[in-house]
Design a protein around this motif. Structure first.
Motif, PDB file in Angstrom:
ATOM      1  N   ALA A 130       0.834  -1.208   0.000  1.00  0.00           N
ATOM      2  CA  ALA A 130       0.000   0.000   0.000  1.00  0.00           C
ATOM      3  C   ALA A 130       0.863   1.251   0.000  1.00  0.00           C
ATOM      4  O   ALA A 130       1.956   1.265   0.564  1.00  0.00           O
ATOM      5  N   VAL A 131       0.328   2.285  -0.651  1.00  0.00           N
ATOM      6  CA  VAL A 131       0.955   3.611  -0.586  1.00  0.00           C
ATOM      7  C   VAL A 131      -0.074   4.516   0.093  1.00  0.00           C
ATOM      8  O   VAL A 131      -1.195   4.659  -0.403  1.00  0.00           O
ATOM      9  N   LEU A 132       0.283   5.101   1.234  1.00  0.00           N
ATOM     10  CA  LEU A 132      -0.611   6.061   1.883  1.00  0.00           C
ATOM     11  C   LEU A 132      -0.171   7.449   1.429  1.00  0.00           C
ATOM     12  O   LEU A 132       0.904   7.911   1.822  1.00  0.00           O
ATOM     13  N   VAL A 133      -1.001   8.080   0.607  1.00  0.00           N
ATOM     14  CA  VAL A 133      -0.610   9.358   0.012  1.00  0.00           C
ATOM     15  C   VAL A 133      -0.995  10.461   1.001  1.00  0.00           C
ATOM     16  O   VAL A 133      -2.031  11.125   0.873  1.00  0.00           O
ATOM     17  N   THR A 134      -0.142  10.616   2.015  1.00  0.00           N
ATOM     18  CA  THR A 134      -0.415  11.538   3.111  1.00  0.00           C
ATOM     19  C   THR A 134       0.857  11.709   3.932  1.00  0.00           C
ATOM     20  O   THR A 134       1.931  11.263   3.513  1.00  0.00           O
ATOM     21  N   GLU A 135       0.746  12.319   5.104  1.00  0.00           N
ATOM     22  CA  GLU A 135       1.912  12.530   5.977  1.00  0.00           C
ATOM     23  C   GLU A 135       2.528  11.173   6.323  1.00  0.00           C
ATOM     24  O   GLU A 135       1.801  10.216   6.610  1.00  0.00           O
ATOM     25  N   CYS A 136       3.886  11.104   6.358  1.00  0.00           N
ATOM     26  CA  CYS A 136       4.460   9.751   6.368  1.00  0.00           C
ATOM     27  C   CYS A 136       4.432   9.018   7.716  1.00  0.00           C
ATOM     28  O   CYS A 136       4.544   7.797   7.730  1.00  0.00           O
ATOM     29  N   SER A 137       4.229   9.712   8.838  1.00  0.00           N
ATOM     30  CA  SER A 137       4.143   8.964  10.105  1.00  0.00           C
ATOM     31  C   SER A 137       2.952   8.014  10.133  1.00  0.00           C
ATOM     32  O   SER A 137       2.939   7.032  10.876  1.00  0.00           O
ATOM     33  N   MET A 138       1.932   8.338   9.326  1.00  0.00           N
ATOM     34  CA  MET A 138       0.737   7.499   9.393  1.00  0.00           C
ATOM     35  C   MET A 138       1.033   6.064   8.960  1.00  0.00           C
ATOM     36  O   MET A 138       0.525   5.109   9.557  1.00  0.00           O
ATOM     37  N   ALA A 139       1.893   5.926   7.942  1.00  0.00           N
ATOM     38  CA  ALA A 139       2.224   4.570   7.491  1.00  0.00           C
ATOM     39  C   ALA A 139       2.914   3.811   8.628  1.00  0.00           C
ATOM     40  O   ALA A 139       2.645   2.618   8.840  1.00  0.00           O
ATOM     41  N   SER A 140       3.776   4.490   9.408  1.00  0.00           N
ATOM     42  CA  SER A 140       4.453   3.806  10.518  1.00  0.00           C
ATOM     43  C   SER A 140       3.436   3.379  11.564  1.00  0.00           C
ATOM     44  O   SER A 140       3.530   2.278  12.134  1.00  0.00           O
ATOM     45  N   ASN A 141       2.445   4.241  11.842  1.00  0.00           N
ATOM     46  CA  ASN A 141       1.441   3.894  12.852  1.00  0.00           C
ATOM     47  C   ASN A 141       0.607   2.691  12.435  1.00  0.00           C
ATOM     48  O   ASN A 141       0.284   1.827  13.243  1.00  0.00           O
ATOM     49  N   VAL A 142       0.247   2.636  11.147  1.00  0.00           N
ATOM     50  CA  VAL A 142      -0.555   1.487  10.689  1.00  0.00           C
ATOM     51  C   VAL A 142       0.332   0.251  10.595  1.00  0.00           C
ATOM     52  O   VAL A 142      -0.094  -0.855  10.929  1.00  0.00           O
ATOM     53  N   ALA A 143       1.593   0.462  10.165  1.00  0.00           N
ATOM     54  CA  ALA A 143       2.515  -0.684  10.031  1.00  0.00           C
ATOM     55  C   ALA A 143       2.699  -1.388  11.375  1.00  0.00           C
ATOM     56  O   ALA A 143       2.845  -2.613  11.425  1.00  0.00           O
ATOM     57  N   ALA A 144       2.675  -0.617  12.471  1.00  0.00           N
ATOM     58  CA  ALA A 144       2.838  -1.229  13.803  1.00  0.00           C
ATOM     59  C   ALA A 144       1.716  -2.223  14.079  1.00  0.00           C
ATOM     60  O   ALA A 144       1.909  -3.201  14.800  1.00  0.00           O
ATOM     61  N   GLU A 145       0.534  -1.986  13.483  1.00  0.00           N
ATOM     62  CA  GLU A 145      -0.618  -2.870  13.730  1.00  0.00           C
ATOM     63  C   GLU A 145      -0.894  -3.829  12.574  1.00  0.00           C
ATOM     64  O   GLU A 145      -1.678  -4.758  12.732  1.00  0.00           O
ATOM     65  N   ALA A 146      -0.299  -3.553  11.409  1.00  0.00           N
ATOM     66  CA  ALA A 146      -0.544  -4.424  10.248  1.00  0.00           C
ATOM     67  C   ALA A 146       0.793  -4.813   9.621  1.00  0.00           C
ATOM     68  O   ALA A 146       1.120  -4.398   8.504  1.00  0.00           O
ATOM     69  N   PRO A 147       1.615  -5.604  10.347  1.00  0.00           N
ATOM     70  CA  PRO A 147       2.953  -5.924   9.826  1.00  0.00           C
ATOM     71  C   PRO A 147       2.931  -6.760   8.553  1.00  0.00           C
ATOM     72  O   PRO A 147       3.948  -6.862   7.866  1.00  0.00           O
ATOM     73  N   ASP A 148       1.767  -7.343   8.228  1.00  0.00           N
ATOM     74  CA  ASP A 148       1.663  -8.145   7.000  1.00  0.00           C
ATOM     75  C   ASP A 148       1.542  -7.276   5.741  1.00  0.00           C
ATOM     76  O   ASP A 148       1.714  -7.757   4.625  1.00  0.00           O
ATOM     77  N   VAL A 149       1.234  -5.965   5.906  1.00  0.00           N
ATOM     78  CA  VAL A 149       1.100  -5.084   4.742  1.00  0.00           C
ATOM     79  C   VAL A 149       2.446  -4.376   4.523  1.00  0.00           C
ATOM     80  O   VAL A 149       3.037  -3.854   5.463  1.00  0.00           O
ATOM     81  N   GLU A 150       2.888  -4.379   3.264  1.00  0.00           N
ATOM     82  CA  GLU A 150       4.149  -3.666   2.972  1.00  0.00           C
ATOM     83  C   GLU A 150       3.810  -2.247   2.530  1.00  0.00           C
ATOM     84  O   GLU A 150       3.007  -2.053   1.610  1.00  0.00           O
ATOM     85  N   PHE A 151       4.390  -1.260   3.225  1.00  0.00           N
ATOM     86  CA  PHE A 151       4.099   0.132   2.874  1.00  0.00           C
ATOM     87  C   PHE A 151       5.226   0.707   2.027  1.00  0.00           C
ATOM     88  O   PHE A 151       6.398   0.639   2.413  1.00  0.00           O
ATOM     89  N   VAL A 152       4.839   1.254   0.871  1.00  0.00           N
ATOM     90  CA  VAL A 152       5.792   1.961   0.030  1.00  0.00           C
ATOM     91  C   VAL A 152       5.621   3.421   0.447  1.00  0.00           C
ATOM     92  O   VAL A 152       4.503   3.920   0.493  1.00  0.00           O
ATOM     93  N   ARG A 153       6.718   4.095   0.821  1.00  0.00           N
ATOM     94  CA  ARG A 153       6.538   5.407   1.462  1.00  0.00           C
ATOM     95  C   ARG A 153       7.115   6.569   0.673  1.00  0.00           C
ATOM     96  O   ARG A 153       8.315   6.828   0.737  1.00  0.00           O
ATOM     97  N   PRO A 154       6.239   7.297  -0.024  1.00  0.00           N
ATOM     98  CA  PRO A 154       6.694   8.572  -0.571  1.00  0.00           C
ATOM     99  C   PRO A 154       6.633   9.545   0.606  1.00  0.00           C
ATOM    100  O   PRO A 154       5.564   9.979   1.012  1.00  0.00           O
ATOM    101  N   CYS A 155       7.796   9.828   1.222  1.00  0.00           N
ATOM    102  CA  CYS A 155       7.741  10.426   2.562  1.00  0.00           C
ATOM    103  C   CYS A 155       7.633  11.950   2.567  1.00  0.00           C
ATOM    104  O   CYS A 155       8.620  12.656   2.373  1.00  0.00           O
TER     105      CYS A 155
END
Ligand code: 13P
Ligand code: SF4
Length: 358
Positions: A286-311
């Motif tokens: 997933a790419v979360l097109v928003t502020e980049c801390s959000m991907a870290s917060n979701v990643a902590a709870e969804a380690p099975d999803v790989e986040f691609v981060r345009p930071c």
């Protein structure tokens, strides 16, 4: 908004030596001993995918002191989805998007609210909880959208468009809200606009949110020219490149993004709706097109999803750190005040929205 730093104990604490002593004890920063490491292990478990073992010895003592100070001061921390994971998962009592945090500010029974977010959010909390002490750990935590419009600009819009209701995004000052009919957030903007029962509304100050809402309703939307400095930097080209690299990648955008970015995305919603999409759909990438801390917060709870981060970092949100939250609770700074006349008018606009979406 005005803010004050008193650097003193609150009145109640000053009168009660035991409470003052308890607060002083809670504020002591412990050393990172093996005992502290063991005590804090359940909290580290929550963030271990996104906080390194090198960082934890620095964070753990602050987290322990902040959580102890919250108890002594009967305080809650409202943490926006853009906070860094050690704040979001380890000291935030309520976490969410602007609407969820505003609702929580209205119903909390705590004496003190610490806003782990930017100052328009702290002002909104003060409007909804006028008798509580609302603190913002850094009063310079602003927002490019809130700075794009003044109360005087809104009064001029009223003259230019007589009789047209004005909906303001919550990302504005209390002075601007006081001139408007109702507020909205990214999660309820369409509902708010449609609740007014008129053919035309002004939706300020985010031009891109207004354009996004226009794609979802037949009501004519008149925008203002404000932009979010974080979301306006994304481009459709970078998103298309992510998709070309792996066609299974889901692209999830915030409505503050430009229209061509939203068009290049698979889903658009508020920060809470974006998180919900990831948690329920569980895309492989997933790419979360928003502020980049959000991907870290979701990643902590969804380690099975790989986040691609345009930071893209929000420099205002990033002013809020564990250190500043700790100092805020220790010294009761910086207290948010809103002029009573402005507050009464701004509160009407916010409460109208909260009642509509409750
Ligand atoms: P949300 O209401 O979606 O959390 O958005 C707030 C914000 O500032 C986004 O940049
Ligand atoms: Fe404002 Fe954009 Fe930062 Fe949100 S991300 S607080 S809209 S500047």
């Amino acid at each position: 908004m005005t803010v004050t730093a008193t650097n003193t104990m609150p009145k109640a604490a000053a009168k009660t030596p035991t409470l003052a002593a308890n607060i002083a004890r809670a504020a002591e920063l412990p050393a990172f001993t093996p005992e502290l490491a063991a005590e804090m292990a359940p909290l580290y478990e929550r963030v271990k995918h996104v906080v390194t073992p090198m960082e934890w010895p620095h964070y753990a003592p602050l987290i322990k002191a902040i959580n102890a100070l919250k108890k002594e001061r009967n305080a809650v921390i409202l943490a926006h989805n853009y906070m860094t994971p050690e704040i979001f998962h380890c000291v935030g009592d309520f976490r969410g998007d602007s609407l969820q945090l505003a609702k929580e500010a209205a119903r909390t029974e705590a004496d003190v609210i610490v806003q782990a977010g930017v100052h328009f959010m702290a002002e909104t909390s003060k409007l909804l909880s006028p008798d509580k002490t609302v603190l913002i750990p850094d009063p310079k935590a602003g927002c490019s959208l809130a700075e794009s419009i003044t109360a005087e600009d809104v009064r001029k819009l009223r003259e230019t468009y007589p009789g047209v209701p004005i909906v303001t995004y919550v990302n504005t000052s209390a002075a601007v809200k006081a001139e408007c009919d109702i507020t909205c957030t990214s999660s309820n903007a369409v509902k708010v606009v449609e609740s007014l029962g008129v053919p035309r509304v002004l939706l300020i100050p985010d031009e891109y949110l207004a354009k996004y809402v226009q794609t979802k309703t037949d009501i004519e939307i008149i925008p203002w020219k404000g932009h979010c400095e974080v979301h306006e930097r994304f481009t459709p080209e970078e998103l298309n490149a992510f998709r070309e690299a792996d066609p299974e990648t889901k692209i999830i955008a915030h409505p503050e993004c430009p229209p061509d970015v939203i068009k290049a995305s698979d889903f658009t919603g508020s920060t809470a709706a974006m998180i919900d999409f990831v948690k329920t759909k569980r895309p492989k990438k997933a790419v979360l097109v928003t502020e980049c801390s959000m991907a870290s917060n979701v990643a902590a709870e969804a380690p099975d999803v790989e986040f691609v981060r345009p930071c893209n970092l929000c420099p205002h949100m990033k002013r809020i750190s564990l250190e500043r939250i700790y100092e805020s609770l220790r010294d009761m700074k910086y207290e948010v005040h809103v002029d009573p006349d402005v507050a009464a008018r701004a509160r009407r606009a916010v409460e109208r929205m909260v009642n509509l979406t409750n």
